[in-house]
Write an enzyme that holds these catalytic residues in place. Structure first.
Site, PDB file in Angstrom:
ATOM      1  N   ARG A 142     -31.317  -1.235   3.213  1.00  0.00           N
ATOM      2  CA  ARG A 142     -32.608  -0.651   3.621  1.00  0.00           C
ATOM      3  C   ARG A 142     -33.546  -0.368   2.454  1.00  0.00           C
ATOM      4  NH1 ARG A 142     -29.198   2.771   5.720  1.00  0.00           N
ATOM      5  NH2 ARG A 142     -28.736   2.619   7.933  1.00  0.00           N
ATOM      6  N   ILE A 143     -32.988   0.281   1.397  1.00  0.00           N
ATOM      7  CA  ILE A 143     -33.865   0.693   0.287  1.00  0.00           C
ATOM      8  C   ILE A 143     -34.393  -0.535  -0.446  1.00  0.00           C
ATOM      9  CG2 ILE A 143     -33.971   1.969  -1.899  1.00  0.00           C
ATOM     10  CD1 ILE A 143     -31.857   3.899  -0.678  1.00  0.00           C
ATOM     11  N   ASP A 162     -26.085  -9.977  -2.208  1.00  0.00           N
ATOM     12  CA  ASP A 162     -25.495  -8.989  -1.313  1.00  0.00           C
ATOM     13  C   ASP A 162     -24.519  -9.712  -0.398  1.00  0.00           C
ATOM     14  OD1 ASP A 162     -24.815  -7.163   0.647  1.00  0.00           O
ATOM     15  OD2 ASP A 162     -26.758  -6.146   0.550  1.00  0.00           O
ATOM     16  N   ALA A 231     -29.682   3.948  -7.716  1.00  0.00           N
ATOM     17  CA  ALA A 231     -28.586   3.812  -6.739  1.00  0.00           C
ATOM     18  C   ALA A 231     -27.459   4.792  -7.032  1.00  0.00           C
ATOM     19  CB  ALA A 231     -28.097   2.370  -6.729  1.00  0.00           C
ATOM     20  N   ARG A 232     -26.568   4.446  -7.924  1.00  0.00           N
ATOM     21  CA  ARG A 232     -25.448   5.308  -8.295  1.00  0.00           C
ATOM     22  C   ARG A 232     -25.074   5.070  -9.742  1.00  0.00           C
ATOM     23  NH1 ARG A 232     -26.149   8.324  -5.274  1.00  0.00           N
ATOM     24  NH2 ARG A 232     -24.862   9.374  -3.751  1.00  0.00           N
ATOM     25  N   ASP A 256     -32.337   6.650 -12.636  1.00  0.00           N
ATOM     26  CA  ASP A 256     -32.375   7.957 -11.957  1.00  0.00           C
ATOM     27  C   ASP A 256     -30.956   8.496 -11.799  1.00  0.00           C
ATOM     28  OD1 ASP A 256     -33.696  10.079 -10.406  1.00  0.00           O
ATOM     29  OD2 ASP A 256     -32.688   9.187  -8.664  1.00  0.00           O
ATOM     30  N   GLU A 261     -23.198  13.097 -14.513  1.00  0.00           N
ATOM     31  CA  GLU A 261     -24.404  13.882 -14.201  1.00  0.00           C
ATOM     32  C   GLU A 261     -24.056  15.368 -14.236  1.00  0.00           C
ATOM     33  OE1 GLU A 261     -26.146  12.475 -10.545  1.00  0.00           O
ATOM     34  OE2 GLU A 261     -26.469  10.480 -11.356  1.00  0.00           O
ATOM     35  N   HIS A 279     -31.702  12.203 -11.119  1.00  0.00           N
ATOM     36  CA  HIS A 279     -31.204  11.944  -9.756  1.00  0.00           C
ATOM     37  C   HIS A 279     -32.102  12.603  -8.697  1.00  0.00           C
ATOM     38  CE1 HIS A 279     -27.314  10.912  -7.377  1.00  0.00           C
ATOM     39  NE2 HIS A 279     -28.380  10.764  -6.613  1.00  0.00           N
ATOM     40  N   ALA A 282     -34.060  11.263  -3.713  1.00  0.00           N
ATOM     41  CA  ALA A 282     -34.281  11.828  -2.372  1.00  0.00           C
ATOM     42  C   ALA A 282     -35.025  13.158  -2.439  1.00  0.00           C
ATOM     43  CB  ALA A 282     -32.944  12.014  -1.665  1.00  0.00           C
TER      44      ALA A 282
END
Ligand code: MLT
Length: 318
Positions: A142-143, A162, A231-232, A256, A261, A279, A282
């Site tokens: 989606r993102i 993907d 993402a991560r 990000d 972290e 991060h 959101a």
């Protein structure tokens, strides 16, 4: 009535929605013992030990997308349902990713630093346009698709790797889907990371993959290579990125998310062509409200006897 612990905060209106539905919500729980559900963001780590210490828990709500802070096997073995809010933060992460891309290619963080220190570096800050370049997505969910729509509108050509994506979705988005991730690195001067962190994707961005990037845009511009990840942490090897910035394989990197972290004092933070955010993908009013309401509705549905749509560990239901 259920007892719900909220450990990393929740939009006030969403808390009110839960309370109005008759549930007890504790925003500062000392322990999870005695609670029926817990709502976490990424700060709380639901390890096997934390799960073992919460014997009354029936549901873990992840207010967000990634569930890598939850031991899913331990939750499943304990019969605890894990649910997330997969769509609520999409637009916010899309916008942050585009912001980082533009900041990188137009040197906005450097320009701001220079300006504040009294330097007028107008002649040193020649950037490149995104238009006419290829953007490669690692993960095209989606993102990434949202970023792709904006990138397309700007004039970029879309490529993606993907292995889980039906080809028709890529075709609908006018995105070329590659079976080999290395082809995306070989073809694209701009790489955006949008996959989950897994054993398959850990350190997928490394010295070898970065060295494949072309440095010359599809339009012939010497635009260099650019990397962005919201993402991560852990998908990008941060030491390799620093090396690639130092030897100019990479022209910019914006992150990000980090392997650890908070990131602390990593030397990457000192590199002029790196910029980052803590991060905050959101972290918008809109996303946090949507996440809160989605989570509140999901909990209300579950405690009324329903099955939430976003169950991550369906094995618990079998
Ligand atoms: C998420 O997985 O939803 C995002 O990374 C946001 C967060 O964890 O804070």
């Amino acid at each position: 009535m259920a007892k719900i612990a909220v450990t990393d905060g929740m939009a006030q209106e969403a808390v009110s929605r839960l309370r109005d539905a008759g549930h007890e919500v504790d925003l500062e729980p000392v322990s999870l013992n005695g609670f029926d559900a817990v709502v976490v963001r990424s700060a709380t780590k639901m390890t096997s030990e934390a799960i073992a210490n919460a014997p009354t828990l029936r549901l873990i709500g992840r207010a967000g997308v990634g569930v890598d802070n939850i031991d899913l096997d331990a939750a499943t073995n304990a019969g605890i349902l894990v649910c997330n809010t997969p769509g609520s933060s999409t637009q916010s992460v899309v916008e942050l990713t585009i912001g980082h891309l533009l900041a990188s290619t137009r040197h906005i963080p450097t320009a701001d630093r220079d300006l504040r220190s009294g330097k007028w570096t107008k002649n040193d800050l020649k950037g490149t346009e995104l238009s006419g370049k290829r953007i490669g997505f690692i993960g095209f969910g989606r993102i990434a698709q949202g970023v792709g729509r904006v990138a397309k509108a700007i004039g970029m050509e879309l490529h993606a790797y993907d292995p889980y994506l039906p080809r028709e979705i890529a075709t609908e988005q006018d995105c070329t889907l590659h079976a080999d991730v290395n082809d995306v690195f070989r073809m694209c001067t701009h790489i955006a990371i949008h996959c989950n962190l897994s054993e398959e994707t850990r350190h997928l961005v490394n010295t070898e993959t970065l060295s494949m990037m072309p440095g010359i845009g599809a339009d012939g511009t010497l635009c260099g290579n650019h990397l962005v990840s919201c993402a991560r942490g852990g998908i990008v090897n941060e030491n390799d990125v620093l090396f690639a910035l130092e030897n100019e394989t990479l022209s910019s990197c914006a992150l990000d998310v980090f392997e650890t972290e908070p990131i602390g004092n990593h030397p990457l933070l000192q590199h002029a062509n790196f910029h980052g955010t803590p991060h905050i993908g959101a972290a918008t009013h809109e996303a946090q409200n949507r996440i809160g309401f989605e989570m509140a509705d999901l909990l209300i549905e579950y405690f009324a006897g329903g099955v939430p749509i976003s169950v991550v560990n369906r094995a618990v239901l079998e």
